[in-house]
Design a protein around this motif. Sequence first.
Motif, PDB file in Angstrom:
ATOM      1  N   ARG A 262      49.834   9.582  38.213  1.00 59.42           N
ATOM      2  CA  ARG A 262      48.979   9.992  36.886  1.00 59.42           C
ATOM      3  C   ARG A 262      47.728   9.066  37.573  1.00 59.42           C
ATOM      4  O   ARG A 262      47.794   7.991  37.781  1.00 59.42           O
ATOM      5  CB  ARG A 262      49.510   9.441  35.617  1.00 59.42           C
ATOM      6  CG  ARG A 262      50.543  10.546  35.082  1.00 59.42           C
ATOM      7  CD  ARG A 262      50.999  10.483  33.763  1.00 59.42           C
ATOM      8  NE  ARG A 262      52.178  11.098  33.451  1.00 59.42           N
ATOM      9  CZ  ARG A 262      53.225  10.322  33.641  1.00 59.42           C
ATOM     10  NH1 ARG A 262      53.245   9.113  33.845  1.00 59.42           N
ATOM     11  NH2 ARG A 262      54.161  10.916  33.286  1.00 59.42           N
ATOM     12  N   THR A 263      46.625   9.421  37.162  1.00 59.33           N
ATOM     13  CA  THR A 263      45.345   9.097  36.975  1.00 59.33           C
ATOM     14  C   THR A 263      44.619   9.467  35.797  1.00 59.33           C
ATOM     15  O   THR A 263      44.550  10.334  35.423  1.00 59.33           O
ATOM     16  CB  THR A 263      44.546   9.330  38.313  1.00 59.33           C
ATOM     17  OG1 THR A 263      43.833  10.839  38.150  1.00 59.33           O
ATOM     18  CG2 THR A 263      45.227   9.165  39.594  1.00 59.33           C
TER      19      THR A 263
ATOM     20  N   ILE B   7      44.583  13.561  37.512  1.00 60.27           N
ATOM     21  CA  ILE B   7      45.714  14.000  38.315  1.00 60.27           C
ATOM     22  C   ILE B   7      47.128  13.872  37.604  1.00 60.27           C
ATOM     23  O   ILE B   7      47.552  12.846  37.166  1.00 60.27           O
ATOM     24  CB  ILE B   7      45.744  13.229  39.663  1.00 60.27           C
ATOM     25  CG1 ILE B   7      44.503  13.723  40.224  1.00 60.27           C
ATOM     26  CG2 ILE B   7      46.832  13.820  40.461  1.00 60.27           C
ATOM     27  CD1 ILE B   7      44.289  12.654  41.431  1.00 60.27           C
ATOM     28  N   ASN B   8      47.897  14.803  37.465  1.00 61.13           N
ATOM     29  CA  ASN B   8      49.325  14.650  36.934  1.00 61.13           C
ATOM     30  C   ASN B   8      50.043  15.454  38.042  1.00 61.13           C
ATOM     31  O   ASN B   8      50.290  16.643  37.782  1.00 61.13           O
ATOM     32  CB  ASN B   8      49.213  15.363  35.342  1.00 61.13           C
ATOM     33  CG  ASN B   8      50.298  14.551  34.652  1.00 61.13           C
ATOM     34  OD1 ASN B   8      50.850  13.818  35.017  1.00 61.13           O
ATOM     35  ND2 ASN B   8      50.066  14.752  33.349  1.00 61.13           N
ATOM     36  N   MET B   9      50.917  14.868  38.763  1.00 58.27           N
ATOM     37  CA  MET B   9      51.838  15.427  39.650  1.00 58.27           C
ATOM     38  C   MET B   9      52.943  14.365  39.961  1.00 58.27           C
ATOM     39  O   MET B   9      52.833  13.359  39.660  1.00 58.27           O
ATOM     40  CB  MET B   9      50.971  15.631  40.893  1.00 58.27           C
ATOM     41  CG  MET B   9      50.423  14.618  41.657  1.00 58.27           C
ATOM     42  SD  MET B   9      49.144  15.216  43.069  1.00 58.27           S
ATOM     43  CE  MET B   9      50.216  15.669  44.281  1.00 58.27           C
TER      44      MET B   9
ATOM     45  N   LEU C 125      44.972  17.278  47.382  1.00 57.49           N
ATOM     46  CA  LEU C 125      44.254  17.397  46.319  1.00 57.49           C
ATOM     47  C   LEU C 125      42.758  18.114  47.177  1.00 57.49           C
ATOM     48  O   LEU C 125      42.042  19.062  46.573  1.00 57.49           O
ATOM     49  CB  LEU C 125      43.716  16.040  45.786  1.00 57.49           C
ATOM     50  CG  LEU C 125      44.642  15.355  44.764  1.00 57.49           C
ATOM     51  CD1 LEU C 125      44.112  13.971  44.443  1.00 57.49           C
ATOM     52  CD2 LEU C 125      44.919  16.405  43.652  1.00 57.49           C
TER      53      LEU C 125
ATOM     54  N   ASN D 113      38.822  15.489  37.653  1.00 56.43           N
ATOM     55  CA  ASN D 113      39.856  15.474  36.612  1.00 56.43           C
ATOM     56  C   ASN D 113      41.131  14.537  36.793  1.00 56.43           C
ATOM     57  O   ASN D 113      41.341  14.106  37.744  1.00 56.43           O
ATOM     58  CB  ASN D 113      40.128  16.903  36.280  1.00 56.43           C
ATOM     59  CG  ASN D 113      39.290  17.842  35.824  1.00 56.43           C
ATOM     60  OD1 ASN D 113      38.287  17.545  35.025  1.00 56.43           O
ATOM     61  ND2 ASN D 113      39.263  19.240  36.583  1.00 56.43           N
TER      62      ASN D 113
ATOM     63  N   ILE E 214      48.748  12.665  48.804  1.00 55.38           N
ATOM     64  CA  ILE E 214      48.074  13.237  47.536  1.00 55.38           C
ATOM     65  C   ILE E 214      46.669  13.638  48.010  1.00 55.38           C
ATOM     66  O   ILE E 214      46.127  14.496  47.531  1.00 55.38           O
ATOM     67  CB  ILE E 214      48.258  12.099  46.642  1.00 55.38           C
ATOM     68  CG1 ILE E 214      49.689  11.617  46.228  1.00 55.38           C
ATOM     69  CG2 ILE E 214      47.328  12.043  45.455  1.00 55.38           C
ATOM     70  CD1 ILE E 214      49.941  10.449  45.565  1.00 55.38           C
TER      71      ILE E 214
END
Length: 216
Positions: free
Chosen positions: A52-53, A62-64, A37, A60, A33
């Motif tokens: 998700r963070t 994170i959605n992965m 990024l 921003n 991850i």
Amino acid sequence: MTAVNFKPALLLNADFRPVSMVPMSLISGQDAIKDTLSERLSVVETYDIPIRTQGSRLGNAINMKLPSVVALKHYVSVDRPAPFTRYSVFIRDKKRCAYCQKELTMSEFTFDHVVPRSKGGKDCFENVVVSCSPCNTIKADKSLREAGMTLARKAIAPTVRQLSQIAMSIPIAANALHETWMPYLGPVTVYTNESDGRFPSDMSSADYWNVELETD
Ligand SMILES: [Zn+2]
């Protein structure tokens, strides 16, 4: 970051082949991850595990999905020397005794110094071979000539590429692999019978198998 059961990701080179098969190039989910990024890696395949963070002042949200296969954006050469590890020697010798060529299981093999350490033999690829216990006992602390034995093959120091090619011919334990990795591993053979013990699949033994050995 949401706590998830991080699984390792298969690390591919920029040509979408594994960076290494011996040991198989894997990185932790956290690193996959982080390096995605930072744009060092691109995501090739994912597990069905959402990551998700919360957004913060540092970045921003994170959605992965958790990466299962990632690829380097810049190619690294596979013609570099392979790391000198027990696992590398075991694979180079195709898990066969270097003297009698008997195929050995994980619990049967030993390592032998061709030139005994007591006679100045080094710890290096060119002097360490896989041996069955009977051959090792006969060879003991003698030179090849004194023992009247010969190596079936010259003990070479392989490159990462050469070891990966040999590893392709050796069955891999199915439980060490994830289905999303399979298209990237090349024509590997997979076995499912754990008792075969033909290939180290127990990740807890990675320290024994994959730690680089001291060279003299
Ligand atoms: Zn033998």
